[in-house]
Structures are given as structure tokens and as C-alpha cells.
Motif scaffolding. Structure first.
Motif, mmCIF file in Angstrom:
data_model
loop_
_atom_site.group_PDB
_atom_site.id
_atom_site.type_symbol
_atom_site.label_atom_id
_atom_site.label_comp_id
_atom_site.label_asym_id
_atom_site.label_seq_id
_atom_site.Cartn_x
_atom_site.Cartn_y
_atom_site.Cartn_z
ATOM 1 N N SER A 11 5.232 6.325 -10.083
ATOM 2 C CA SER A 11 4.911 6.804 -8.736
ATOM 3 C C SER A 11 5.802 6.105 -7.714
ATOM 4 N N ALA A 12 5.947 6.712 -6.545
ATOM 5 C CA ALA A 12 6.890 6.246 -5.531
ATOM 6 C C ALA A 12 6.602 4.825 -5.059
ATOM 7 N N GLY A 13 5.374 4.387 -4.972
ATOM 8 C CA GLY A 13 5.059 3.066 -4.439
ATOM 9 C C GLY A 13 5.024 1.964 -5.485
ATOM 10 N N SER A 14 5.109 2.314 -6.744
ATOM 11 C CA SER A 14 4.996 1.302 -7.800
ATOM 12 C C SER A 14 6.288 0.500 -7.926
ATOM 13 N N LEU A 15 6.189 -0.632 -8.642
ATOM 14 C CA LEU A 15 7.354 -1.487 -8.870
ATOM 15 C C LEU A 15 8.419 -0.732 -9.670
ATOM 16 N N SER A 16 8.017 -0.064 -10.726
ATOM 17 C CA SER A 16 8.965 0.688 -11.546
ATOM 18 C C SER A 16 9.574 1.853 -10.759
ATOM 19 N N GLY A 17 8.743 2.531 -9.992
ATOM 20 C CA GLY A 17 9.219 3.659 -9.179
ATOM 21 C C GLY A 17 10.225 3.204 -8.133
ATOM 22 N N SER A 18 9.937 2.052 -7.485
ATOM 23 C CA SER A 18 10.868 1.522 -6.479
ATOM 24 C C SER A 18 12.182 1.106 -7.106
ATOM 25 N N GLU A 19 12.112 0.516 -8.302
ATOM 26 C CA GLU A 19 13.334 0.109 -9.001
ATOM 27 C C GLU A 19 14.164 1.341 -9.367
ATOM 28 N N LEU A 20 13.507 2.401 -9.824
ATOM 29 C CA LEU A 20 14.228 3.630 -10.154
ATOM 30 C C LEU A 20 14.844 4.271 -8.910
ATOM 31 N N ASP A 21 14.117 4.183 -7.772
ATOM 32 C CA ASP A 21 14.666 4.713 -6.517
ATOM 33 C C ASP A 21 15.929 3.948 -6.111
ATOM 34 N N ALA A 22 15.905 2.613 -6.243
ATOM 35 C CA ALA A 22 17.064 1.785 -5.886
ATOM 36 C C ALA A 22 18.247 2.086 -6.820
ATOM 37 N N LEU A 23 17.970 2.156 -8.126
ATOM 38 C CA LEU A 23 19.033 2.485 -9.075
ATOM 39 C C LEU A 23 19.584 3.891 -8.815
ATOM 40 N N GLY A 24 18.689 4.819 -8.548
ATOM 41 C CA GLY A 24 19.093 6.204 -8.270
ATOM 42 C C GLY A 24 19.950 6.299 -7.018
ATOM 43 N N LEU A 25 19.604 5.513 -5.970
ATOM 44 C CA LEU A 25 20.395 5.520 -4.745
ATOM 45 C C LEU A 25 21.818 5.020 -5.020
ATOM 46 N N GLY A 26 21.929 3.943 -5.781
ATOM 47 C CA GLY A 26 23.248 3.427 -6.138
ATOM 48 C C GLY A 26 24.055 4.430 -6.941
ATOM 49 N N LEU A 27 23.419 5.097 -7.893
ATOM 50 C CA LEU A 27 24.114 6.107 -8.696
ATOM 51 C C LEU A 27 24.492 7.337 -7.859
ATOM 52 N N ASP A 28 23.628 7.703 -6.900
ATOM 53 C CA ASP A 28 23.954 8.815 -5.997
ATOM 54 C C ASP A 28 25.187 8.487 -5.168
ATOM 55 N N GLN A 29 25.250 7.263 -4.636
ATOM 56 C CA GLN A 29 26.404 6.855 -3.839
ATOM 57 C C GLN A 29 27.671 6.834 -4.694
ATOM 58 N N LEU A 30 27.552 6.319 -5.903
ATOM 59 C CA LEU A 30 28.694 6.306 -6.817
ATOM 60 C C LEU A 30 29.152 7.728 -7.133
ATOM 61 N N SER A 31 28.221 8.616 -7.372
ATOM 62 C CA SER A 31 28.550 10.013 -7.662
ATOM 63 C C SER A 31 29.272 10.657 -6.480
ATOM 64 N N ASN A 32 28.812 10.374 -5.262
ATOM 65 C CA ASN A 32 29.459 10.928 -4.068
ATOM 66 C C ASN A 32 30.895 10.413 -3.928
ATOM 67 N N ARG A 33 31.098 9.117 -4.194
ATOM 68 C CA ARG A 33 32.450 8.540 -4.119
ATOM 69 C C ARG A 33 33.363 9.141 -5.194
ATOM 70 N N LEU A 34 32.828 9.358 -6.392
ATOM 71 C CA LEU A 34 33.623 9.970 -7.462
ATOM 72 C C LEU A 34 33.977 11.417 -7.116
ATOM 73 N N ASP A 35 33.035 12.157 -6.520
ATOM 74 C CA ASP A 35 33.316 13.531 -6.092
ATOM 75 C C ASP A 35 34.429 13.553 -5.049
ATOM 76 N N TYR A 36 34.365 12.603 -4.107
ATOM 77 C CA TYR A 36 35.382 12.496 -3.063
ATOM 78 C C TYR A 36 36.747 12.186 -3.683
ATOM 79 N N ALA A 37 36.771 11.210 -4.594
ATOM 80 C CA ALA A 37 38.031 10.831 -5.236
ATOM 81 C C ALA A 37 38.614 12.000 -6.031
ATOM 82 N N GLU A 38 37.749 12.725 -6.730
ATOM 83 C CA GLU A 38 38.222 13.879 -7.505
ATOM 84 C C GLU A 38 38.781 14.954 -6.586
#
Length: 188
Positions: A20-47
Motif C-alpha cells: 500500500s502507498a503509506g507502508s514502508l515497502s510501498g514507500s521504498e517501491l515508490d522511491a525506486l520507481g521514481l529513480g527508474l522513471d527519471q533514468l528512463s526519461n534520460r535514456l529516452d532523451y539520449a536516444e
């Protein structure tokens, strides 16, 4: 769907994590997902910026840094075409066809025409009436491309009296449209 939701979908079948969104595991997944989203956006830009056909800004700037002169910038599409034309130039580009393929490297459509005199070539700009904006830069690029043994004449398109009579323009139409003389010359 972002990477945070993707990670949740991967872990959900295990059934052992509170996602769930407020749980420790959910927050960790949100943080990891945000980092991966930013990385994906940078890779799309570079491509996008690394391929001439899709580059829009930084990629075009980097391509242009390779050349001694930068093409005139009218539109992104013309800028791409100019870079592609400059990249096609090689040591055997002496035929009229090769010259015509290369001179659009100036940034706008330009055509070379052989005339009756030997060693004489005329450059026209079929899509532009009058002298193109940035002509000095365009001229320098074209003169760099054209083999040095050819004499070059630049030809600019203006409204002729024959075209004026064929339209048919009348003084009433000219006064109605409030043409200046210069604007009327460019009304081709």
C-alpha cells in the motif's frame, strides 16, 4: 504506468509484502520507481538526441559542432536536412547531382544549375522570394561546398512583369492589399 507500479505488480503475486502507498515497502517501491522513471526519461532523451532523424536540440547542436560553418536555422526539419546534406559531402562530389545533394547543407533548399558557359554555375533558391534571410552565412557555406574551379552566380527570385500581367494584378488590387514596392516584388 510508472516503474513504481511495475515493481508492485512484480511483487504482488508473492503476497508477503504490504504494498500500500503509506507502508514502508510501498514507500521504498515508490522511491525506486521514481529513480527508474527519471533514468528512463534520460535514456529516452539520449536516444532521441543521438539520432539525426529525431534530434531536436542538443543532438543537432552536437552534429553542427563537427562542421566549420553552421547552417542557417529556419526550422528543425530544415536543420536536420542541412546536417544530412553536409554529412554526404566527400572528395568525389563534383557532379551536378552531387553538388545539388550537398548545397542544401546551407540550411534551405538551394539548386545548382549549369549554364551555357563552361565552368559557370547558377545557384537558385526555389522556395524563397528575394534574398533569403541569413544570406551571407548561406553564401559562405555554398561557396565552401562548390568546387573552387567553378564561377558561382546567385540568382534571386522576384515578381516579373510577365507574371504580374498573367495574374492579372491591377493597380486597384495592389492598392487594396497595401503593397509596398518591396512586398510587391516578393509577391510571387
Amino acid at each position: 504506468m510508472g516503474y513504481g507500479e511495475h515493481l508492485r505488480n512484480l511483487l504482488r503475486p508473492l503476497g508477503i509484502y504490504d504494498l500500500s502507498a503509506g507502508s514502508l515497502s510501498g514507500s521504498e517501491l515508490d522511491a525506486l520507481g521514481l529513480g527508474l522513471d527519471q533514468l528512463s526519461n534520460r535514456l529516452d532523451y539520449a536516444e532521441r538526441e543521438s539520432a539525426l532523424a529525431t534530434a531536436e536540440s542538443e543532438g543537432l547542436d552536437r552534429w553542427e559542432s563537427v562542421f566549420a560553418r553552421t547552417p542557417v536555422h529556419y526550422t528543425t526539419s530544415l536543420r536536420r536536412q542541412a546536417i544530412a546534406a553536409l554529412l554526404r559531402i566527400n572528395e568525389s562530389c563534383f557532379t551536378l547531382s552531387d553538388i545539388n545533394n550537398a548545397i542544401s547543407g546551407c540550411g534551405i533548399k538551394a539548386l545548382a544549375q549549369e549554364k551555357d558557359r563552361f565552368g559557370y554555375i547558377r545557384i537558385i533558391f526555389p522556395d524563397v522570394a528575394g534574398i533569403p534571410e541569413g544570406f551571407e552565412q548561406i553564401r559562405e557555406i555554398i561557396l565552401d561546398i562548390i568546387p573552387c574551379h567553378l564561377e558561382v552566380e546567385f540568382y534571386f527570385r522576384y515578381l516579373t512583369w510577365a507574371e504580374c500581367e498573367a495574374f492579372p494584378y491591377t493597380w486597384a488590387i495592389i492598392h487594396q492589399k497595401a503593397f509596398t514596392w518591396h512586398a510587391f516584388e516578393l509577391a510571387v
